[in-house]
Motif scaffolding. Structure first.
Motif, PDB file in Angstrom:
ATOM      1  N   ARG A 171      -9.976  -4.227  -3.914  1.00  0.00           N
ATOM      2  CA  ARG A 171      -9.072  -4.307  -2.757  1.00  0.00           C
ATOM      3  C   ARG A 171      -8.077  -3.153  -2.746  1.00  0.00           C
ATOM      4  O   ARG A 171      -7.923  -2.454  -1.746  1.00  0.00           O
ATOM      5  N   GLN A 172      -7.393  -2.942  -3.850  1.00  0.00           N
ATOM      6  CA  GLN A 172      -6.381  -1.887  -3.920  1.00  0.00           C
ATOM      7  C   GLN A 172      -7.021  -0.505  -3.810  1.00  0.00           C
ATOM      8  O   GLN A 172      -6.465   0.385  -3.170  1.00  0.00           O
ATOM      9  N   ALA A 173      -8.186  -0.333  -4.389  1.00  0.00           N
ATOM     10  CA  ALA A 173      -8.874   0.961  -4.300  1.00  0.00           C
ATOM     11  C   ALA A 173      -9.219   1.285  -2.847  1.00  0.00           C
ATOM     12  O   ALA A 173      -9.118   2.446  -2.424  1.00  0.00           O
ATOM     13  N   ARG A 174      -9.626   0.268  -2.082  1.00  0.00           N
ATOM     14  CA  ARG A 174      -9.930   0.496  -0.663  1.00  0.00           C
ATOM     15  C   ARG A 174      -8.672   0.898   0.105  1.00  0.00           C
ATOM     16  O   ARG A 174      -8.710   1.797   0.947  1.00  0.00           O
ATOM     17  N   ILE A 175      -7.570   0.234  -0.186  1.00  0.00           N
ATOM     18  CA  ILE A 175      -6.305   0.598   0.471  1.00  0.00           C
ATOM     19  C   ILE A 175      -5.926   2.023   0.108  1.00  0.00           C
ATOM     20  O   ILE A 175      -5.567   2.828   0.978  1.00  0.00           O
TER      21      ILE A 175
END
Length: 184
Positions: A171-175
Motif C-alpha cells: 500500500r505505502q509503496a503504491r502511494i
C-alpha cells in the motif's frame, strides 16, 4: 433571519434520521440491504414519508454521498496541511478504507449527484479543489488535468484495495510511487 418553525425542524430531523440510518445500514450490511422498506422500518416511518423527503433510493444515496464528501474534504485538508501531497493521498485512501459504503455512495453507486458541472454542489467542488491544492504546485501546465489523473489513480487504488485485488503490504509503496510520478 427567522428561526425555522417546529414543523420545519421536525422535517429536517426526519431527513437527517433517514440519511444517518441509510448510512449506518450501508456501512454494516452493504448497500443491497438499504431498501425503502427496510429503511422505513428502521426509522419507524412509512415509505411514503421517505418519498416525501427523497425522490428515490438514488437520492438517499446522494445525500449520504454529499455528507461523505464534506467529511472526505476535511480529511484531505488535514492530510495535505500535515504532510503535503503524501498526506492528502494517505487521507484519501484511509477514508475510503474506513468508510467503504460512503465511499461507494460518493464514487461508485448511482446517485443524483453530478461531478464537474457548473451547477455541481459546492461540496463536490470543494473536494476537487482540495485535491487540486495538493497537486497544483507540481503541474507544469494544466493543474486540472493533473488533478484528475492523481484523483483517478487514488480512486483506482481505493477500489482495488477494497476488493483485496492489490497486495496489502505494498500500500505505502503504491502511494510513494504515485507521489514520485506526480512530483517529478
Amino acid at each position: 433571519m427567522p428561526t425555522p418553525s417546529r414543523r420545519e425542524r421536525a422535517r429536517e430531523e426526519r431527513r437527517d434520521l433517514i440519511v444517518r440510518t441509510a448510512r449506518d445500514l450501508a456501512e454494516t450490511e452493504g448497500w443491497d440491504a438499504v431498501t425503502t422498506r427496510r429503511l422505513a422500518e428502521a426509522v419507524d416511518y412509512s415509505q411514503p414519508v421517505l418519498y416525501g423527503h427523497f425522490k428515490n433510493m438514488h437520492a438517499i444515496a446522494g445525500a449520504v454521498a454529499l455528507e461523505g464528501v464534506v467529511e472526505l474534504t476535511a480529511a484531505l485538508h488535514e492530510g495535505r496541511t500535515r504532510d503535503g501531497l503524501r498526506g492528502l493521498a494517505q487521507a484519501y485512501l484511509t477514508y475510503a478504507e474506513e468508510h467503504p459504503a460512503v465511499y461507494d455512495a460518493i464514487f461508485v453507486r448511482r446517485t443524483d449527484l453530478v461531478f464537474g458541472a457548473a451547477d455541481s454542489p459546492a461540496a463536490l467542488k470543494d473536494a476537487f479543489n482540495e485535491i487540486r491544492a495538493g497537486v497544483e504546485p507540481f503541474a507544469a501546465t494544466d493543474p486540472e488535468t493533473l488533478t484528475e489523473v492523481f484523483w483517478s489513480a487514488l480512486h483506482g487504488q481505493a477500489t482495488l484495495n477494497h476488493g483485496a485485488r492489490l497486495r496489502p503490504p505494498q500500500r505505502q509503496a503504491r502511494i510513494n510511487t504515485l507521489i514520485d510520478l506526480i512530483t517529478r
